[in-house]
Design an enzyme around this catalytic site. Structure first.
Site: not given
Length: 508
Positions: A36, A294, A429-430
């Site tokens: 812990d 954009d 993402g491209m």
């Protein structure tokens, strides 16, 4: 208490330790078994502190179980009192050591007699609250302790400062960009002519807590930590507080207007409309960006938002209200604050998810298939598995979200950081597709595992070969749709023919 390999909010003792280690010259004693005591390593790694984390583990082992813990705990407290000379020592058990049901308050009372430092037991129910709730309670307990102490010694400062002043409550260690937000809030208040009275707990001294009552108002940038303290100070000393998080152009202006209303009640009437207009036009680029081509290209794209209540609610409103992006689902793991969260995001998203189960979040994202995700480190992992870009906007996070450079999320400079994050999360993402076109370094293999626990679904070699021909930016979506078609038709192996059948079934 539950067994899990991922938790959005950790156990209660972590919240207590975060607050204690944020104050200057405060030491925490953690009554816990081995295993812990990972907080020191975690904080040192993420915050990259030069100093040692002021936390000592009083280990519960078989000898302690045989004899009892009192002697060892008291010895550790008095030893640290002599070695470190802290102003305050906080004793906290963990969920595990709480099972022993020992009278720790008795340990604290005994240690306090032998120590020059103040000694308190963290008043937290380790079975009923999580890390954030415990941090909120511990901060309020420490503040209450020192204000009551000042009352008894007649040293409490009740006279207000001559100039407008504020306490910033809730900035603490391991928070999401908290250090950067603190600098931006100080700059914002300075621009408004408001002096900083105290900032707690990060960098604050417990001996100065008696000065909290001198402030004109309290600013609570995050609902998760500081709200209980603000309620206590309002109830006991009639100090108003502002809880509107200045995140995004609209809410930053709203926060300033709330501050102006409080100042006006104290006969300090000043109009900040011109300041808001100047900051919105010339410091923040977010308003201009939202009108640019954009950002207009992002209009209508689907996004999912998930995180703590403060950041998830603010991000949902920024995306929907300021950028025209469709938020398909907004969610939070702060189940204790679900009513407030639902009220904040109402009308800004299609659906709301309140859960601390990451598998539900993953299933929701896989179902919606958004263009981008804005969430925690876990959503970033989910996004990688589904080939969906993710911008991190909330704790828990990993080391990349403890930047050395200046990256606030609050105030007008924060609006620029958020605009960059949103735009980059969508456009990147491209990247896989462009790398393939121009012969880049993208050599990753298709991940055949889905978020589902269905292990009977396999990809044949010709199916994988066909899938690899698909551009990376849509590959994940086609893979998921094909697997969905296979499961619906009880197909165990996906071949090239199955892929074309799945394509025909959706009319593509």
């Amino acid at each position: 208490m539950k067994l899990a390999y991922w938790m959005y909010a950790g156990p209660a003792h972590i919240g207590t330790l975060r607050v204690a280690s944020s104050f200057k010259n405060v030491h925490a004693i953690m009554h816990a078994p081995l295993g812990d005591d990972y907080f020191n390593v975690m904080r040192s790694m993420l915050e990259r502190e030069r100093d040692f984390t002021p936390v000592t583990a009083s280990i519960v082992d078989r000898h302690v179980l045989a004899r009892g813990s009192q002697e060892k705990v008291v010895e550790n407290i008095t030893r640290k009192d002599k070695e470190e000379r802290p102003d305050l020592i906080v004793l906290t058990p963990t969920c595990t050591s709480s099972i022993l049901q020992e009278d720790l308050q008795n340990f604290v009372d005994r240690a306090a007699i032998e120590s020059e430092s103040d000694v308190i037991l963290a008043d937290v129910n380790h079975y009923r609250v999580n890390e954030l709730q415990a941090a909120d309670r511990t901060l309020e307990q420490v503040v209450r302790f020192y204000i009551e102490k000042a009352k008894k010694s007649n040293s409490l400062q009740l006279e207000k400062t001559k100039k407008p002043s504020a306490n910033i409550i809730g900035i603490f260690t391991l928070g999401f960009h908290n250090q950067h937000d603190s600098r931006e809030l100080k700059r914002l208040l300075n621009d408004l002519g408001v002096e900083i009275n105290e900032v707690i707990p990060e960098g604050g001294s417990v001996t100065n807590l008696c000065n909290l009552t001198k402030a004109w108002f309290n600013l609570i940038p995050y609902r998760e930590v500081g709200l209980m303290t603000a309620n206590y100070l309002e109830k006991e000393f009639n100090i108003p507080y502002v809880t509107t998080t200045p995140m995004g152009v609209v809410d930053t202006a709203e926060c300033i207007h709330e501050i102006a209303d409080i100042l006006k009640q104290n006969n300090y009437d000043k109009n900040f409309d011109e300041y808001i207009e100047q900051q919105t036009k010339f410091v923040s680029q977010a308003a201009w960006f939202s009108r640019s081509i954009d950002c207009q290209n992002l209009t209508g794209k689907k996004a999912v938002v998930f995180g703590d209540a403060t950041h998830a609610a603010s991000m949902t409103k920024i995306l929907a209200r300021e950028m025209g992006i469709r938020v398909s689902c907004a969610g939070t793991y702060c189940k204790h604050d679900s009513d407030w969260f639902r009220e904040q995001v109402q009308g800004f998203c299609d659906e709301v998810l309140i859960t601390d189960d990451h598998t539900q979040v993953g299933d929701m994202i896989a179902r919606i298939e958004p263009s981008a995700i804005f969430g925690t480190q876990m959503e970033r992992h989910i996004g990688k598995r589904l080939d969906i870009p993710c911008g991190v906007i909330s704790a828990p996070v990993h080391i990349q979200n403890f930047p050395l450079g200046y990256r606030p999320f609050l105030g007008y400079e924060g609006t620029n950081q958020i605009a960059d994050l949103v735009y980059n999360s969508f456009t990147l993402g491209m990247e896989d597709h462009l790398l393939e076109i121009f012969g880049g370094h993208d050599t990753k293999e298709v991940i055949t595992k889905s978020l589902s626990t269905d292990s009977t679904l396999n990809w044949a070699p010709d199916g994988i070969a066909e899938l690899n021909k698909i551009p990376g930016f849509v590959r994940g979506k086609i893979k998921r749709n094909t697997e969905k078609f296979a499961r619906e038709n009880n197909i165990n192996e996906i071949t090239m023919e199955i892929m074309y059948a799945a394509k025909e079934s959706v009319g593509a």
